[in-house]
Design an enzyme around this catalytic site. Structure first.
Site, PDB file in Angstrom:
ATOM      1  N   ARG A   1      15.734 -31.566 -12.610  1.00  0.00           N
ATOM      2  CA  ARG A   1      15.828 -30.866 -11.324  1.00  0.00           C
ATOM      3  C   ARG A   1      17.052 -29.977 -11.355  1.00  0.00           C
ATOM      4  O   ARG A   1      18.167 -30.452 -11.626  1.00  0.00           O
ATOM      5  CB  ARG A   1      15.934 -31.858 -10.165  1.00  0.00           C
ATOM      6  CG  ARG A   1      15.729 -31.195  -8.783  1.00  0.00           C
ATOM      7  CD  ARG A   1      16.169 -32.074  -7.651  1.00  0.00           C
ATOM      8  NE  ARG A   1      17.629 -32.173  -7.580  1.00  0.00           N
ATOM      9  CZ  ARG A   1      18.299 -33.329  -7.505  1.00  0.00           C
ATOM     10  NH1 ARG A   1      17.662 -34.466  -7.510  1.00  0.00           N
ATOM     11  NH2 ARG A   1      19.625 -33.309  -7.431  1.00  0.00           N
TER      12      ARG A   1
ATOM     13  N   TYR B   1      19.423 -38.998   2.483  1.00  0.00           N
ATOM     14  CA  TYR B   1      18.664 -40.241   2.544  1.00  0.00           C
ATOM     15  C   TYR B   1      18.496 -40.815   3.943  1.00  0.00           C
ATOM     16  O   TYR B   1      18.012 -41.936   4.084  1.00  0.00           O
ATOM     17  CB  TYR B   1      19.332 -41.286   1.630  1.00  0.00           C
ATOM     18  CG  TYR B   1      19.444 -40.798   0.203  1.00  0.00           C
ATOM     19  CD1 TYR B   1      18.302 -40.575  -0.555  1.00  0.00           C
ATOM     20  CD2 TYR B   1      20.682 -40.529  -0.377  1.00  0.00           C
ATOM     21  CE1 TYR B   1      18.395 -40.100  -1.858  1.00  0.00           C
ATOM     22  CE2 TYR B   1      20.783 -40.054  -1.675  1.00  0.00           C
ATOM     23  CZ  TYR B   1      19.638 -39.850  -2.413  1.00  0.00           C
ATOM     24  OH  TYR B   1      19.719 -39.382  -3.694  1.00  0.00           O
TER      25      TYR B   1
ATOM     26  N   GLY C   1      15.924 -38.032  -8.206  1.00  0.00           N
ATOM     27  CA  GLY C   1      15.482 -39.045  -7.267  1.00  0.00           C
ATOM     28  C   GLY C   1      13.978 -39.012  -7.067  1.00  0.00           C
ATOM     29  O   GLY C   1      13.349 -37.955  -7.130  1.00  0.00           O
TER      30      GLY C   1
ATOM     31  N   GLU D   1      25.005 -45.369  -6.587  1.00  0.00           N
ATOM     32  CA  GLU D   1      23.665 -44.964  -6.191  1.00  0.00           C
ATOM     33  C   GLU D   1      22.621 -46.052  -6.425  1.00  0.00           C
ATOM     34  O   GLU D   1      21.429 -45.770  -6.514  1.00  0.00           O
ATOM     35  CB  GLU D   1      23.284 -43.687  -6.938  1.00  0.00           C
ATOM     36  CG  GLU D   1      24.223 -42.525  -6.653  1.00  0.00           C
ATOM     37  CD  GLU D   1      23.926 -41.300  -7.504  1.00  0.00           C
ATOM     38  OE1 GLU D   1      22.951 -40.610  -7.204  1.00  0.00           O
ATOM     39  OE2 GLU D   1      24.677 -41.059  -8.472  1.00  0.00           O
TER      40      GLU D   1
ATOM     41  N   ASN E   1      20.034 -32.117 -12.887  1.00  0.00           N
ATOM     42  CA  ASN E   1      19.884 -33.571 -12.835  1.00  0.00           C
ATOM     43  C   ASN E   1      18.796 -34.010 -13.802  1.00  0.00           C
ATOM     44  O   ASN E   1      17.659 -33.526 -13.726  1.00  0.00           O
ATOM     45  CB  ASN E   1      19.533 -33.985 -11.403  1.00  0.00           C
ATOM     46  CG  ASN E   1      19.648 -35.471 -11.158  1.00  0.00           C
ATOM     47  OD1 ASN E   1      19.097 -36.263 -11.902  1.00  0.00           O
ATOM     48  ND2 ASN E   1      20.360 -35.837 -10.110  1.00  0.00           N
TER      49      ASN E   1
ATOM     50  N   SER F   1      24.112 -37.547  -5.695  1.00  0.00           N
ATOM     51  CA  SER F   1      23.773 -37.897  -4.317  1.00  0.00           C
ATOM     52  C   SER F   1      24.777 -37.359  -3.297  1.00  0.00           C
ATOM     53  O   SER F   1      24.839 -37.843  -2.173  1.00  0.00           O
ATOM     54  CB  SER F   1      23.639 -39.418  -4.148  1.00  0.00           C
ATOM     55  OG  SER F   1      22.475 -39.888  -4.805  1.00  0.00           O
TER      56      SER F   1
ATOM     57  N   GLU G   1      24.095 -27.425 -10.529  1.00  0.00           N
ATOM     58  CA  GLU G   1      24.055 -28.546 -11.465  1.00  0.00           C
ATOM     59  C   GLU G   1      22.617 -28.831 -11.841  1.00  0.00           C
ATOM     60  O   GLU G   1      21.672 -28.330 -11.218  1.00  0.00           O
ATOM     61  CB  GLU G   1      24.708 -29.789 -10.861  1.00  0.00           C
ATOM     62  CG  GLU G   1      24.102 -30.258  -9.558  1.00  0.00           C
ATOM     63  CD  GLU G   1      24.930 -31.364  -8.917  1.00  0.00           C
ATOM     64  OE1 GLU G   1      24.574 -32.533  -9.109  1.00  0.00           O
ATOM     65  OE2 GLU G   1      25.921 -31.036  -8.229  1.00  0.00           O
TER      66      GLU G   1
ATOM     67  N   ASP H   1      19.530 -27.589  -9.334  1.00  0.00           N
ATOM     68  CA  ASP H   1      20.010 -27.292  -7.986  1.00  0.00           C
ATOM     69  C   ASP H   1      20.648 -25.910  -7.968  1.00  0.00           C
ATOM     70  O   ASP H   1      21.544 -25.613  -8.770  1.00  0.00           O
ATOM     71  CB  ASP H   1      21.012 -28.343  -7.528  1.00  0.00           C
ATOM     72  CG  ASP H   1      20.377 -29.728  -7.408  1.00  0.00           C
ATOM     73  OD1 ASP H   1      19.141 -29.799  -7.260  1.00  0.00           O
ATOM     74  OD2 ASP H   1      21.112 -30.731  -7.473  1.00  0.00           O
TER      75      ASP H   1
END
Length: 333
Positions: free
Chosen positions: A276, A237, A297, A31, A293, A167, A291, A278
């Site tokens: 974050r 992305y 990002g 990443e 994070n 990602s 999950e 999810d």
């Protein structure tokens, strides 16, 4: 209650301190490119609110530079193992350099998805049933027999993804048992352990959690609608591959439940400053945590900045407040 912006007000004085910040980005993970984009955006946002900030890579020159001229705080914009497995945070602790985000122990747990899911399950937080399978066990026990047992136990469809990674790299939805071997091979290309979990259909939602001094607060949830139905690397992305709705198109009661679950996950994993979470919201309005994070990002298509904007907050001032809080931790330790 007021608006999110009122509850999470970031004052100008909070970011006016004369602090020097190092933003860490790059690294050697898969990443790297995303991390560099995150780092540049964080750098620009901090400079926009008057902070002295510089961008550095996590390479052999980093520690000597930090020793010669230690910053007041570090913002970790590294994704993948370098920024999220806790090792870098542990080194920064050894150097007495404060950083935004959770400590090394919490980072290690959150980074390893099976470990994080075990903590969530123990805390009563819903997360899909799963099995974690190292490549060696997969080979030793016989691939066919293992995969048959997984399908018997978890059913179809399944989600296969690296136990450690981000990602969307190495992840695949498996709707037919014949596709499971290829999905496992693709996953093992990114990690030595595969996480196979029951696939929960529903709305993809990301909930960013921030703590600006009044305890963790959930920002407006962001709904993710990938064009091809899977939120993989390209969908994350590549412009035009995904549509985001911020806030998510949820009933108020469901949105409140999703926020509560995200806050519970953040707390159960011992996180701080920001994260974050999810989530999949199923047809009945039940959230399932996939999950968490610890180094979200920060690119132009990333979910935390979208949530910050939806909350009516200024991205630079929010980051600046987190920097000030991080620096203050060292002063009071």
């Amino acid at each position: 209650m007021g608006t999110t912006a009122e509850r999470l007000l970031v004052t100008d004085s909070a970011v006016s301190a004369d602090l020097r910040v190092v933003v860490l980005a790059g690294g050697l993970s898969y990443e790297r490119d995303v991390s560099l984009r995150s780092g540049r955006r964080v750098l620009d946002a901090l400079r926009a609110v008057g902070m002295e900030a510089e961008l550095r890579d996590a390479d052999v020159a980093l520690l000597p530079a930090l020793a010669v001229d230690p910053p007041d705080a570090v913002v970790i914009a590294l994704h993948g193992a370098t920024g999220e497995d806790g090792s870098l945070r542990g080194v920064l602790d050894l150097c007495d350099i404060p950083y935004v985000g959770c400590d090394a122990r919490a980072s290690r747990v959150a980074w390893d998805k099976p470990s994080a899911k075990a903590v969530l399950r123990e805390a009563g937080i819903p997360t899909p049933d799963w099995v974690a399978l190292p490549h060696d066990r997969f080979s030793e026990l016989g691939a066919v027999a293992v995969l048959d047992r997984i399908v018997d136990r978890l059913g179809l469809p399944l989600m296969v993804k690296p136990a450690q990674g981000g990602s969307g790299l190495g992840g695949a939805v498996v709707r037919d048992a014949t596709a499971l071997p290829a999905a496992m091979v693709g996953c093992f290309a990114y990690d030595s352990t595969a996480l196979v979990e029951r696939y929960v259909p529903g709305m993809d939602v990301a909930v960013s959690v921030v703590d600006l001094g009044n305890g963790p607060q959930a920002l407006p949830p962001v709904e993710i609608v990938p064009r091809n139905g899977v939120y993989d690397y390209a969908a994350r992305y590549t412009a035009g591959r995904t549509t985001w709705h911020a806030p998510a198109r949820l009933d108020p009661e469901v949105a409140a439940t999703v926020a509560d679950v995200a806050l519970a996950a953040h707390t159960a994993l011992g996180l701080r400053d920001l994260s974050r979470v999810d989530v999949i919201v199923d047809a009945a309005g039940q959230p399932h945590v996939l999950e968490v994070n610890v180094s979200p990002g920060m690119t132009e298509t990333s979910l935390l900045p979208l949530a910050v904007q939806a909350a009516g907050l200024d991205f630079g001032r929010l980051l600046g407040t987190l920097v000030v809080r991080a620096a203050a931790r060292l002063a009071t330790s």
